[in-house]
Design a protein around this motif. Structure first.
Motif, PDB file in Angstrom:
ATOM      1  N   HIS A  89       0.399 -49.306  13.919  1.00  0.00           N
ATOM      2  CA  HIS A  89       0.002 -49.053  15.307  1.00  0.00           C
ATOM      3  C   HIS A  89      -1.251 -48.174  15.375  1.00  0.00           C
ATOM      4  N   LEU A  90      -2.091 -48.263  14.351  1.00  0.00           N
ATOM      5  CA  LEU A  90      -3.269 -47.400  14.283  1.00  0.00           C
ATOM      6  C   LEU A  90      -4.190 -47.610  15.488  1.00  0.00           C
ATOM      7  N   LEU A  91      -4.363 -48.862  15.904  1.00  0.00           N
ATOM      8  CA  LEU A  91      -5.297 -49.162  16.986  1.00  0.00           C
ATOM      9  C   LEU A  91      -4.676 -49.032  18.367  1.00  0.00           C
ATOM     10  N   ASP A  92      -3.444 -48.542  18.427  1.00  0.00           N
ATOM     11  CA  ASP A  92      -2.819 -48.327  19.732  1.00  0.00           C
ATOM     12  C   ASP A  92      -3.330 -47.052  20.403  1.00  0.00           C
ATOM     13  N   ALA A  93      -3.978 -46.181  19.623  1.00  0.00           N
ATOM     14  CA  ALA A  93      -4.498 -44.928  20.167  1.00  0.00           C
ATOM     15  C   ALA A  93      -5.731 -45.199  21.020  1.00  0.00           C
ATOM     16  N   THR A  94      -6.220 -44.161  21.685  1.00  0.00           N
ATOM     17  CA  THR A  94      -7.372 -44.314  22.574  1.00  0.00           C
ATOM     18  C   THR A  94      -8.448 -43.278  22.269  1.00  0.00           C
ATOM     19  N   LEU A  95      -9.644 -43.561  22.746  1.00  0.00           N
ATOM     20  CA  LEU A  95     -10.757 -42.613  22.717  1.00  0.00           C
ATOM     21  C   LEU A  95     -11.333 -42.555  24.119  1.00  0.00           C
ATOM     22  N   ALA A  96     -11.268 -41.389  24.740  1.00  0.00           N
ATOM     23  CA  ALA A  96     -11.722 -41.234  26.130  1.00  0.00           C
ATOM     24  C   ALA A  96     -11.040 -42.249  27.042  1.00  0.00           C
ATOM     25  N   GLY A  97      -9.778 -42.534  26.737  1.00  0.00           N
ATOM     26  CA  GLY A  97      -9.014 -43.462  27.550  1.00  0.00           C
ATOM     27  C   GLY A  97      -9.210 -44.927  27.215  1.00  0.00           C
ATOM     28  N   VAL A  98     -10.051 -45.222  26.218  1.00  0.00           N
ATOM     29  CA  VAL A  98     -10.316 -46.605  25.820  1.00  0.00           C
ATOM     30  C   VAL A  98      -9.510 -46.925  24.566  1.00  0.00           C
ATOM     31  N   PRO A  99      -8.652 -47.937  24.573  1.00  0.00           N
ATOM     32  CA  PRO A  99      -7.883 -48.303  23.382  1.00  0.00           C
ATOM     33  C   PRO A  99      -8.806 -48.642  22.207  1.00  0.00           C
ATOM     34  N   LEU A 100      -8.437 -48.194  21.022  1.00  0.00           N
ATOM     35  CA  LEU A 100      -9.266 -48.435  19.842  1.00  0.00           C
ATOM     36  C   LEU A 100      -9.331 -49.913  19.468  1.00  0.00           C
ATOM     37  N   ALA A 101      -8.398 -50.712  19.985  1.00  0.00           N
ATOM     38  CA  ALA A 101      -8.382 -52.136  19.655  1.00  0.00           C
ATOM     39  C   ALA A 101      -9.263 -52.964  20.589  1.00  0.00           C
ATOM     40  N   VAL A 102      -9.806 -52.354  21.648  1.00  0.00           N
ATOM     41  CA  VAL A 102     -10.601 -53.102  22.629  1.00  0.00           C
ATOM     42  C   VAL A 102     -11.984 -53.431  22.071  1.00  0.00           C
ATOM     43  N   HIS A 103     -12.434 -54.670  22.303  1.00  0.00           N
ATOM     44  CA  HIS A 103     -13.778 -55.092  21.930  1.00  0.00           C
ATOM     45  C   HIS A 103     -14.730 -54.883  23.114  1.00  0.00           C
ATOM     46  N   PRO A 104     -16.028 -54.755  22.851  1.00  0.00           N
ATOM     47  CA  PRO A 104     -16.997 -54.574  23.949  1.00  0.00           C
ATOM     48  C   PRO A 104     -16.918 -55.685  24.996  1.00  0.00           C
ATOM     49  N   ALA A 105     -16.686 -56.913  24.555  1.00  0.00           N
ATOM     50  CA  ALA A 105     -16.645 -58.021  25.502  1.00  0.00           C
ATOM     51  C   ALA A 105     -15.449 -57.934  26.436  1.00  0.00           C
ATOM     52  N   ALA A 106     -14.424 -57.150  26.022  1.00  0.00           N
ATOM     53  CA  ALA A 106     -13.216 -57.029  26.841  1.00  0.00           C
ATOM     54  C   ALA A 106     -13.254 -55.793  27.744  1.00  0.00           C
ATOM     55  N   ALA A 107     -14.324 -55.017  27.666  1.00  0.00           N
ATOM     56  CA  ALA A 107     -14.427 -53.832  28.521  1.00  0.00           C
ATOM     57  C   ALA A 107     -14.493 -54.269  29.990  1.00  0.00           C
ATOM     58  N   HIS A 108     -13.772 -53.548  30.847  1.00  0.00           N
ATOM     59  CA  HIS A 108     -13.743 -53.962  32.247  1.00  0.00           C
ATOM     60  C   HIS A 108     -13.781 -52.797  33.235  1.00  0.00           C
ATOM     61  N   THR A 109     -13.937 -51.572  32.713  1.00  0.00           N
ATOM     62  CA  THR A 109     -14.044 -50.418  33.602  1.00  0.00           C
ATOM     63  C   THR A 109     -15.308 -49.649  33.264  1.00  0.00           C
TER      64      THR A 109
END
Length: 228
Positions: free
Chosen positions: A119-139
């Motif tokens: 579950h390493l990528l379940d964490a966040t950075l500044a509220g952004v999940p570590l598993a999120v790709h740039p193309a999936a950013a929506h906020t």
């Protein structure tokens, strides 16, 4: 089965190390610290590659003269080149082995931070999940985080281009390949981008340190012959 599956034991071991760090510091910081630790461990190989690169740069004029002199006699040219490198205690591929030895470590870290087990990528950075790709950013917050990382990678690429421009051996348009790193980052999840940024920053600083101008004659003499 993927060819890279041979690295799975190392990936799981690295995951355990990062997870242990993440129990003490935020996961994003653990990724940065682990990357720095691995790059520090690989520094002796980078030093070896840098020494070989300096030797190649120093021998380049002699190699060019030999190629011109024996252009019509390949066998004589090969003998002369071999003798030249032997006299210098090196070889034409002396810097290749250190680079090849580093490749598995980079492959392990790439797999760890892009397809992390557990579950390493379940964490966040500044509220952004570590598993999120740039193309999936929506906020706006997610776009801001990716923009900061991309800007930092672009700055490092520009620094690399400027440094290559003043290198002792011309590299021509190849130096612009440094901008491939920011482009590649757009394909990675946030964890992968953190790893890539940390590793690229280390490489930039390391190459500056290993290829910094040598000390002047007076300084070199003072270092080589201390006062008695």
């Amino acid at each position: 089965m993927s060819v890279l599956s041979v690295l799975d034991p190392a990936v799981h071991l690295a995951h355990a190390a990062v997870a242990a760090l993440a129990a003490v510091v935020p996961t994003a910081a653990a990724i940065v610290l682990f990357t720095l630790a691995v790059r520090a461990a690989l520094h002796p190989l980078a030093r070896s590659a840098a020494r070989a690169e300096r030797v190649r740069a120093r021998l380049a004029p002699k190699v060019a003269r030999l190629r011109e002199r024996h252009a019509r006699n390949p066998e004589r040219l090969n003998r002369e080149l071999l003798a030249l490198h032997r006299a210098e205690g090196t070889g034409p591929f002396a810097g290749l082995l250190p680079v090849l030895l580093q490749a598995p470590f980079f492959s392990v870290m790439y797999r760890l931070f892009t397809t992390a087990p557990g579950h390493l990528l379940d964490a966040t950075l500044a509220g952004v999940p570590l598993a999120v790709h740039p193309a999936a950013a929506h906020t706006p917050a997610q776009f801001a985080v990716f923009a900061v990382l991309e800007a930092a990678l672009l700055a490092l690429a520009w620094a690399g281009v400027r440094r290559a421009k003043h290198a002792p051996t011309p590299v021509g348009p190849v130096r612009w390949l440094a901008f491939g790193t920011p482009l590649f980052a757009l394909l990675l999840p946030l964890a992968g981008q953190l790893y890539l940024l940390t590793s690229t920053a280390w490489t930039t600083a390391e190459r500056w340190y290993l290829h910094r101008p040598a000390a002047g004659p007076a300084t070199g003499q003072a270092v080589g012959h201390p006062a008695r």
